[in-house]
Design an enzyme around this catalytic site. Structure first.
Site, PDB file in Angstrom:
ATOM      1  N   LYS A 204       0.843  -1.210   0.000  1.00 18.74           N
ATOM      2  CA  LYS A 204       0.000   0.000   0.000  1.00 18.74           C
ATOM      3  C   LYS A 204       0.875   1.256   0.000  1.00 18.74           C
ATOM      4  CE  LYS A 204      -3.648   2.211   2.686  1.00 18.74           C
ATOM      5  NZ  LYS A 204      -4.642   2.076   3.753  1.00 18.74           N
ATOM      6  N   GLU A 210      10.393  -4.851   4.473  1.00 16.30           N
ATOM      7  CA  GLU A 210      10.476  -6.244   4.037  1.00 16.30           C
ATOM      8  C   GLU A 210      10.198  -6.362   2.546  1.00 16.30           C
ATOM      9  OE1 GLU A 210       8.806  -5.095   6.617  1.00 16.30           O
ATOM     10  OE2 GLU A 210       8.977  -6.426   8.355  1.00 16.30           O
ATOM     11  N   GLY A 265      -5.047  -1.923   4.889  1.00 15.23           N
ATOM     12  CA  GLY A 265      -4.202  -3.039   4.436  1.00 15.23           C
ATOM     13  C   GLY A 265      -4.851  -4.393   4.666  1.00 15.23           C
ATOM     14  N   ARG A 266      -5.342  -4.604   5.880  1.00 15.20           N
ATOM     15  CA  ARG A 266      -5.897  -5.936   6.213  1.00 15.20           C
ATOM     16  C   ARG A 266      -7.304  -6.133   5.665  1.00 15.20           C
ATOM     17  NH1 ARG A 266      -4.711  -2.694  10.266  1.00 15.20           N
ATOM     18  NH2 ARG A 266      -6.329  -1.865  11.627  1.00 15.20           N
ATOM     19  N   GLU A 350      -4.772  -6.953  14.645  1.00 10.14           N
ATOM     20  CA  GLU A 350      -4.260  -5.629  14.271  1.00 10.14           C
ATOM     21  C   GLU A 350      -5.408  -4.610  14.338  1.00 10.14           C
ATOM     22  OE1 GLU A 350      -2.505  -4.329  10.238  1.00 10.14           O
ATOM     23  OE2 GLU A 350      -0.722  -4.901  11.352  1.00 10.14           O
ATOM     24  N   HIS A 381      -4.646 -33.708  17.194  1.00 14.39           N
ATOM     25  CA  HIS A 381      -3.513 -34.498  17.679  1.00 14.39           C
ATOM     26  C   HIS A 381      -2.423 -33.607  18.249  1.00 14.39           C
ATOM     27  CE1 HIS A 381      -5.094 -38.275  16.112  1.00 14.39           C
ATOM     28  NE2 HIS A 381      -5.654 -37.496  15.195  1.00 14.39           N
ATOM     29  N   LYS A 509       9.176  -0.936  14.274  1.00 16.41           N
ATOM     30  CA  LYS A 509       9.777  -0.630  12.962  1.00 16.41           C
ATOM     31  C   LYS A 509      10.883   0.403  13.124  1.00 16.41           C
ATOM     32  CE  LYS A 509       5.684  -1.116   9.977  1.00 16.41           C
ATOM     33  NZ  LYS A 509       4.732  -0.400   9.138  1.00 16.41           N
TER      34      LYS A 509
HETATM   35  O1  F6P Z   1       3.069  -3.371   9.730  1.00 16.30           O
HETATM   36  C1  F6P Z   1       1.708  -3.318   9.605  1.00 16.30           C
HETATM   37  C2  F6P Z   1       1.270  -2.938   8.224  1.00 16.30           C
HETATM   38  O2  F6P Z   1       1.217  -1.566   8.109  1.00 16.30           O
HETATM   39  C3  F6P Z   1      -0.063  -3.584   7.907  1.00 16.30           C
HETATM   40  O3  F6P Z   1      -1.122  -2.890   8.411  1.00 16.30           O
HETATM   41  C4  F6P Z   1       0.001  -3.685   6.441  1.00 16.30           C
HETATM   42  O4  F6P Z   1      -0.952  -4.586   5.961  1.00 16.30           O
HETATM   43  C5  F6P Z   1       1.419  -4.124   6.241  1.00 16.30           C
HETATM   44  O5  F6P Z   1       2.149  -3.420   7.215  1.00 16.30           O
HETATM   45  C6  F6P Z   1       1.990  -3.910   4.873  1.00 16.30           C
HETATM   46  O6  F6P Z   1       1.998  -2.567   4.521  1.00 16.30           O
HETATM   47  P1  F6P Z   1       2.178  -2.137   3.010  1.00 16.30           P
HETATM   48  O7  F6P Z   1       1.053  -2.687   2.237  1.00 16.30           O
HETATM   49  O8  F6P Z   1       2.171  -0.633   3.032  1.00 16.30           O
HETATM   50  O9  F6P Z   1       3.488  -2.673   2.530  1.00 16.30           O
END
Ligand code: F6P
Length: 548
Positions: A204, A210, A265-266, A350, A381, A509
């Site tokens: 987003k 990452e 995002g979620r 979240e 199990h 972060k």
């Molecule tokens: O770290 C949390 C977050 O901001 C989430 O809410 C989001 O889905 C994810 O990181 C990824 O963010 P982006 O889509 O901006 O890479």
């Protein structure tokens, strides 16, 4: 405050009436119990009859939802009011799947045409990948799609592609890379042919550490393998709200799919973030998933306090606040829903892991249930012992498909039988009397019976819901995900918290940023607390020893 509402006081008084009630007796004395507590949305059945509730409990819980203004908040969300006030944003994932043609306005602009435009762009692109007209740099057809993203830009597509494997293209293999652990991207690239691999970079913000780190490695790998920067245009597409950052990364904005800040995002798998799903199952399948979510939206909006999502939310409030439940197990008897608990963890935790109210006051009660789970029968199990005989009170949701794409030797019936047996066992338990007669029937003597008896008793009275559907197709999946989205929303309204921001992820972060720099410099690390200094220094030393 929630705890000051009249219905809350009513629930407090009502709770005492449940002290000596057992669910097995409720079923015995009320033959209509199941009928009353088993609504259906088309063929999707929610059986919530195995809960510690009566009509009076439900009436009080629904009154609580009314007193907490759930109906007004629901309308505010659907109408695009900026209910995510800490980020000054509307919350309109529901608009991504609305086909009413009715305009929805954000800042005076009707957003519906833009949603339709992106869906059309997705159709053109996904058709071309699937029918082989989109070719890689050397002219070969795409065989592998690697989605790079994290959190909401990964979990929805990863969960859905696994869930919809029976509907996926046989020509495409899907891969999901999220972790900054280099093994994740490394292991994935090791098995791929650059000539036939397409990367979808989903973020987003397009600033996420990452995702950018993984995307950079993927880009370098591709350029090295194909020997040309020009190859990027045919092997990289991006999904983002941030066009400038996509351009700066070196992806042609023509290969970019946009979405908007009013999509959390979620809550974004319905937007272009769902591109990996659409590539895999085709755009018709993707639109069917949207239609499933829309079914649930309409169901929820028509009855924000009595619908399935509201009922699940109210049950969770009942257990968390009046029965001391701390967590909620999600137990899909559906291997294809293997990532569903992980998906729900982000959605629920979240969203509702918040400690202050909308007014900024520290809440005086718990919020945010802890969601966890594993597909059955594997969980049976592993951790079900604790569910049946442990000291914790853990309500559970069972999910079960009646049919399978692989009808081997009655296995689906075995799966279904296990699912139903578990909710039955949790509810019924086994009394001392029952356990004693079983041991006697096995021919055990009195001493042995005395020794074993306490260990053979199951208290039962442990509540669960069962969601039963014909098959896990795109429409069913859309319904299920939207069900939990709205459940999460109703919980947040009751708790008077903002479910749509996530400031709690920022601190870690920021601190990671400092440590990344320090570990990279390789100089002594002294600026933190003793534990962090030591961990960082020791990690540096172990890393050096290995490379030396
Ligand atoms: O770290 C949390 C977050 O901001 C989430 O809410 C989001 O889905 C994810 O990181 C990824 O963010 P982006 O889509 O901006 O890479």
């Amino acid at each position: 405050m929630l705890t000051d509402l009249p219905a809350w006081k009513g629930l407090q008084a009502h709770r005492a009436a449940w002290n000596n009630v057992h669910l097995r007796d409720l079923f015995k004395t009320d033959p209509k119990r199941f009928d009353r507590y088993s609504p259906r949305l088309d063929e999707l059945l929610l059986d919530y009859s195995k809960n510690l509730i009566s009509d009076e409990t439900l009436a009080l819980l629904r009154r609580l939802a009314v007193e907490a203004n759930v109906p007004a908040w629901t309308e505010a969300m659907f109408k695009g009011e900026k209910i995510n006030f800490t980020e000054n944003r509307a919350v309109l994932h529901v608009a991504l799947r609305s086909d009413s043609g009715k305009p929805v306005f954000v800042d005076g602009q009707n957003i519906i045409p833009a949603v339709a435009d992106v869906l059309s762009q997705m159709r053109v692109f996904t058709d071309s990948v699937r029918n082989g007209s989109w070719r890689g740099h050397s002219g070969k057809v795409i065989s592998d799609v690697v989605s790079i993203g994290i959190g909401g830009s990964d979990l929805g597509p990863a969960m859905a592609c696994r869930a919809l494997k029976s509907y996926g293209s046989k020509q495409l293999s899907m891969h999901f890379v999220s972790n900054v652990d280099p093994n994740h991207i490394g292991d994935t690239l090791d098995d791929l042919n650059a000539e036939t691999t397409l990367f979808i970079i989903s973020s987003k913000t397009f600033t996420t550490l990452e995702t950018l780190a993984n995307a950079k490695i993927a880009r370098r790998w591709l350029v090295e393998k194909l020997g040309s920067e020009q190859a990027v245009a045919k092997h990289f597409v991006a999904v983002s709200t941030n066009e400038a950052a996509v351009r700066a990364f070196g992806i042609d904005p023509a290969n970019m799919f946009i979405f908007w800040d009013w999509v959390g995002g979620r809550y974004s798998m319905w937007s272009a973030i769902g591109l990996p799903i659409a590539v895999y199952i085709g755009m018709d399948g993707f639109e069917s998933m949207l239609a499933g979510a829309r079914d649930m939206d309409e169901h929820f909006r028509s009855d924000p306090v009595g619908s399935m999502p509201a009922t699940l939310a109210l049950l969770s409030i009942w257990y968390q606040h009046f029965w001391d439940a701390h967590s909620h197990a999600v137990l899909p008897y559906d291997q294809h829903l293997g990532r569903f608990p992980a998906y729900l963890q982000q959605l629920c935790m979240e969203s509702n892991g918040k400690r202050v109210t909308r007014q900024g006051e520290v809440v005086s009660h718990a919020t945010g249930e802890i969601v966890w789970g594993e597909p059955g029968t594997n969980g049976q199990h592993a951790f079900y012992q604790l569910l049946h005989q442990g000291t914790r009170f853990i309500p559970a949701d069972f999910l079960l498909a009646a049919t399978t794409a692989h009808p081997y030797d009655g296995m689906q019936q075995m799966l279904a039988a296990n699912c139903m047996a578990q909710s039955e066992a949790l509810m019924l338990g086994k009394t001392e009397e029952e356990a004693r007669s079983e041991l006697k029937a096995e021919g055990l003597d009195d001493d042995k019976i005395r020794l074993l008896l306490p260990h053979k008793v199951f208290p039962g009275n442990r509540p669960s819901n069962t969601l039963l559907y014909r098959e896990l197709n795109p429409r069913t999946l859309g319904r299920l995900v939207a069900l939990y989205e709205h459940k999460t929303f109703v919980q947040s309204v009751l708790w008077n918290i903002n479910a749509f921001d996530q400031w709690g992820v920022e601190l870690g972060k920021k601190l990671a940023g400092t440590l990344i720099r320090e570990l990279g410099e390789g100089t002594p690390i002294t600026g933190h607390d003793a534990s962090t200094n030591w961990l960082a220094s020791y990690c540096q030393r172990l890393g050096r020893d290995k490379s030396g």
